[in-house]
Write a protein that holds these residues in place. Structure first.
Motif, PDB file in Angstrom:
ATOM      1  N   VAL A   1      -5.851   6.194  -5.685  1.00 27.61           N
ATOM      2  CA  VAL A   1      -5.773   6.431  -4.252  1.00 27.61           C
ATOM      3  C   VAL A   1      -6.951   7.324  -3.895  1.00 27.61           C
ATOM      4  O   VAL A   1      -7.102   8.418  -4.457  1.00 27.61           O
TER       5      VAL A   1
ATOM      6  N   PRO B   1      -5.172   3.055  -1.331  1.00 23.76           N
ATOM      7  CA  PRO B   1      -5.053   2.609  -2.723  1.00 23.76           C
ATOM      8  C   PRO B   1      -6.043   1.475  -2.995  1.00 23.76           C
ATOM      9  O   PRO B   1      -6.169   0.551  -2.181  1.00 23.76           O
TER      10      PRO B   1
ATOM     11  N   SER C   1      -8.518   9.533  -1.078  1.00 23.95           N
ATOM     12  CA  SER C   1      -8.179  10.224   0.172  1.00 23.95           C
ATOM     13  C   SER C   1      -9.439  10.888   0.716  1.00 23.95           C
ATOM     14  O   SER C   1     -10.151  11.575  -0.014  1.00 23.95           O
TER      15      SER C   1
ATOM     16  N   SER D   1      -5.688   7.776   3.143  1.00 19.84           N
ATOM     17  CA  SER D   1      -5.405   7.632   1.715  1.00 19.84           C
ATOM     18  C   SER D   1      -5.281   6.149   1.426  1.00 19.84           C
ATOM     19  O   SER D   1      -4.324   5.511   1.872  1.00 19.84           O
TER      20      SER D   1
ATOM     21  N   ASN E   1       0.810  -1.222   0.000  1.00 16.64           N
ATOM     22  CA  ASN E   1       0.000   0.000   0.000  1.00 16.64           C
ATOM     23  C   ASN E   1       0.844   1.275   0.000  1.00 16.64           C
ATOM     24  O   ASN E   1       0.603   2.163  -0.822  1.00 16.64           O
TER      25      ASN E   1
ATOM     26  N   ARG F   1       0.862   3.892  -3.068  1.00 20.23           N
ATOM     27  CA  ARG F   1       0.524   5.312  -2.856  1.00 20.23           C
ATOM     28  C   ARG F   1       1.625   6.202  -3.412  1.00 20.23           C
ATOM     29  O   ARG F   1       1.357   7.211  -4.059  1.00 20.23           O
TER      30      ARG F   1
END
Length: 156
Positions: free
Chosen positions: A39, A54, A41, A52, A19, A23
């Motif tokens: 991603v 992914p 957020s 955030s 991850n 990101r």
């Protein structure tokens, strides 16, 4: 999860490495190449913390979706703003949780069918027991057990 469909998430230890790497990669010029990921957020509705996450990016009828069963989906239950990093750029968007089993099943079945069984399993984090795309009814059952979609549309 339900019938012919199981969740197929990577082990948590692997996610702790993948991850952050994903990101980071999506924020570089490589992000324009990794179009199958995004991603998302957002601010947690209870914690107020910024997250955030992914996830795979799914396109259907000109709209962008995240398909998931993860608990963070509830942050979008009443609709919520999100910044979505996809295709090398960040867009301010509005995320809306879709958890009606029939609506989720329609979205997920159509996306899975467009991918084919093998790619659908990889992209959706699901395992189909007979390696064929499950029926819409099987996706309805999975949605009743937590499978959902978040529709991401440009913020107005």
């Amino acid at each position: 999860m339900a019938g012919n469909i199981d969740a197929a998430h990577p082990p948590p230890a692997l996610l702790k490495v993948v991850n952050p790497t994903l990101r980071f990669a999506l924020r570089t010029p490589l992000g324009a190449v990794l179009k199958q990921f995004m991603v998302v957020s957002f601010t947690g509705r209870k914690t107020g913390r910024r997250y955030s996450v992914p996830v795979s990016a799914h396109h259907l009828d000109g709209e962008l979706y995240a398909i998931l069963e993860a608990g963070w989906k509830h942050n979008f239950g009443d609709g919520a703003p999100a910044d979505v990093l996809h295709n090398g750029r960040t867009t301010h968007m509005h995320g809306q949780l879709i958890n009606d089993p029939e609506a989720v099943a329609d979205i997920v079945h159509r996306v899975a069918t467009s991918y084919g069984a093998k790619k659908a399993q990889q992209m959706m984090g699901l395992k189909f027991r007979d390696n064929n795309v499950p029926s819409k009814d099987e996706f309805v059952a999975a949605a009743r057990q937590g499978l959902a979609a978040i529709r991401l549309t440009p913020a107005t």
